[in-house]
Design an enzyme around this catalytic site. Sequence first.
Site, PDB file in Angstrom:
ATOM      1  N   ASP A  81      42.178  41.397  48.463  1.00 51.52           N
ATOM      2  CA  ASP A  81      42.025  42.440  46.743  1.00 51.52           C
ATOM      3  C   ASP A  81      42.688  43.390  46.485  1.00 51.52           C
ATOM      4  OD1 ASP A  81      39.663  42.015  45.068  1.00 51.52           O
ATOM      5  OD2 ASP A  81      39.908  43.659  45.813  1.00 51.52           O
ATOM      6  N   ARG A  92      27.009  42.912  40.161  1.00 47.61           N
ATOM      7  CA  ARG A  92      26.935  41.443  40.074  1.00 47.61           C
ATOM      8  C   ARG A  92      27.937  41.251  41.780  1.00 47.61           C
ATOM      9  NH1 ARG A  92      29.907  44.742  37.602  1.00 47.61           N
ATOM     10  NH2 ARG A  92      32.577  44.569  37.909  1.00 47.61           N
ATOM     11  N   PHE A 153      45.088  36.055  33.795  1.00 51.51           N
ATOM     12  CA  PHE A 153      45.677  35.217  34.602  1.00 51.51           C
ATOM     13  C   PHE A 153      46.975  35.315  34.846  1.00 51.51           C
ATOM     14  CE2 PHE A 153      42.237  33.784  31.325  1.00 51.51           C
ATOM     15  CZ  PHE A 153      42.368  32.203  31.443  1.00 51.51           C
ATOM     16  N   GLU A 154      47.297  36.458  34.513  1.00 51.19           N
ATOM     17  CA  GLU A 154      48.801  36.557  35.198  1.00 51.19           C
ATOM     18  C   GLU A 154      48.651  36.369  37.245  1.00 51.19           C
ATOM     19  OE1 GLU A 154      50.860  38.095  32.718  1.00 51.19           O
ATOM     20  OE2 GLU A 154      52.829  38.050  34.151  1.00 51.19           O
ATOM     21  N   CYS A 192      47.290  20.883  36.097  1.00 56.93           N
ATOM     22  CA  CYS A 192      47.016  22.309  36.974  1.00 56.93           C
ATOM     23  C   CYS A 192      46.940  23.569  36.071  1.00 56.93           C
ATOM     24  CB  CYS A 192      48.575  22.370  37.788  1.00 56.93           C
ATOM     25  SG  CYS A 192      49.597  22.630  36.622  1.00 56.93           S
ATOM     26  N   CYS A 195      49.081  23.271  32.962  1.00 60.47           N
ATOM     27  CA  CYS A 195      48.831  21.945  32.189  1.00 60.47           C
ATOM     28  C   CYS A 195      47.581  22.388  30.997  1.00 60.47           C
ATOM     29  CB  CYS A 195      48.491  21.173  33.252  1.00 60.47           C
ATOM     30  SG  CYS A 195      49.552  19.711  33.300  1.00 60.47           S
ATOM     31  N   CYS A 216      34.817  41.405  31.422  1.00 61.72           N
ATOM     32  CA  CYS A 216      34.348  42.076  31.626  1.00 61.72           C
ATOM     33  C   CYS A 216      34.504  43.231  31.409  1.00 61.72           C
ATOM     34  CB  CYS A 216      34.087  41.669  33.238  1.00 61.72           C
ATOM     35  SG  CYS A 216      34.317  39.969  33.777  1.00 61.72           S
ATOM     36  N   CYS A 276      53.844  21.664  37.177  1.00 66.16           N
ATOM     37  CA  CYS A 276      53.593  20.718  37.786  1.00 66.16           C
ATOM     38  C   CYS A 276      54.249  20.372  37.813  1.00 66.16           C
ATOM     39  CB  CYS A 276      51.935  19.822  38.165  1.00 66.16           C
ATOM     40  SG  CYS A 276      51.364  19.436  36.627  1.00 66.16           S
TER      41      CYS A 276
HETATM   42 ZN    ZN Z   1      50.669  21.157  35.461  1.00 67.22          ZN
END
Ligand code: ZN
Length: 370
Positions: A81, A92, A153-154, A192, A195, A216, A276
């Site tokens: 982290d 949380r 998402f990076e 994946c 996909c 968030c 993939c």
């Molecule tokens: Zn894939």
Amino acid sequence: MSGAKWRYDKRDIARVKCSAHGMKPEELEKYSRQILFERIGQTGQERLLNASAMLVGCGALGTSFANLLVRAGIGRLRIIDRDFVEPSNLQRQTLFDEADAREALPKAVAAERHLRAINSGVQVEGITSDLTPKNATELLSGFDLILDGTDNFETRLLINDAAISLGVAWIYAAVVGSYGVTMTILPGETACLACLLESGEDSGARGELLGGDATCDTVGVLQAAVGAISSVQAMEAIKLLAGKPEALNRRLVSCDVWSGKFQSISVERNTHCRACVRRNLIYLNGESQPHITMCGRDSVQIHERGRKLDLAELGNRLNGASRDVRYNDFLLRFRVAPYELTVFADGRAIIKGTKDPAVARSLYARYIGS
Ligand SMILES: [Zn+2]
């Protein structure tokens, strides 16, 4: 395609051999209620005790399922982290407490301490760093499973590329507001993350999955949603590591704890998938890895510097520039109103109070060095 082999299977024989001596009496006692659950049983527990997982990101989801896995008796857990504990995390991020926030401990360090206190039988290793294309293969190698506790998402697409390259299973998870989603990814076998997110006709999938641009930091996040999704994710991990791959749900599971709506849909593999199928691993190859990234809140992270910093020396130097310099063994923090800079020993810095990379870069150059 000649998809990557899923490494778990290859290790089965070795693992049975190494657990031939069975469990110690105190382990049988500690895990007795889980062993009584017959689909895990003693064999499943022994496998779990010999298994390992790598957790990327130790925020809300990460703390929650690290807690679940360590209590369940996973053999080894490595946590990476890049951040430190703050008071707004405590609602949380269930492994941390007020003392961690007061001391501004790195999350990886605080998580390691608490998890060792919870179950000393588990090998826990916390690493304070950012996962990048440069270090991903080294940090993620040698584990049976990779768990997603990240918030962007990076990094998830980097994990996806690395998992495909290494042939290791990983479990995607994300939560925002009262909504969460998770999916188990077995490279070469299931769909994946690419996909799911990168297929042509459905380019909006990424936004839909998490409610457009909501994060968030803009719409908040409920601990109950984190708890629900991390439980599904931890259960998938335990099934996999206890040698029960046939029990995996292999679907995209989502839930909204506010409306009480739970869903599970099957995701087809994209036969032209960039990752993939074609193994064009652009996130792992790091062709466009920025040195400056936004990291939530009102802050920017700079991680271009490779050499280590002497935090004590920097602290002495900064005492003239700021009257509020604090440091511990892991990081140094100081204020230059209206900004707050947190500098890690590896040279990385998080600059709070701006979203402008140019401002962050100039503060970094001025106070830390270029
Ligand atoms: Zn894939």
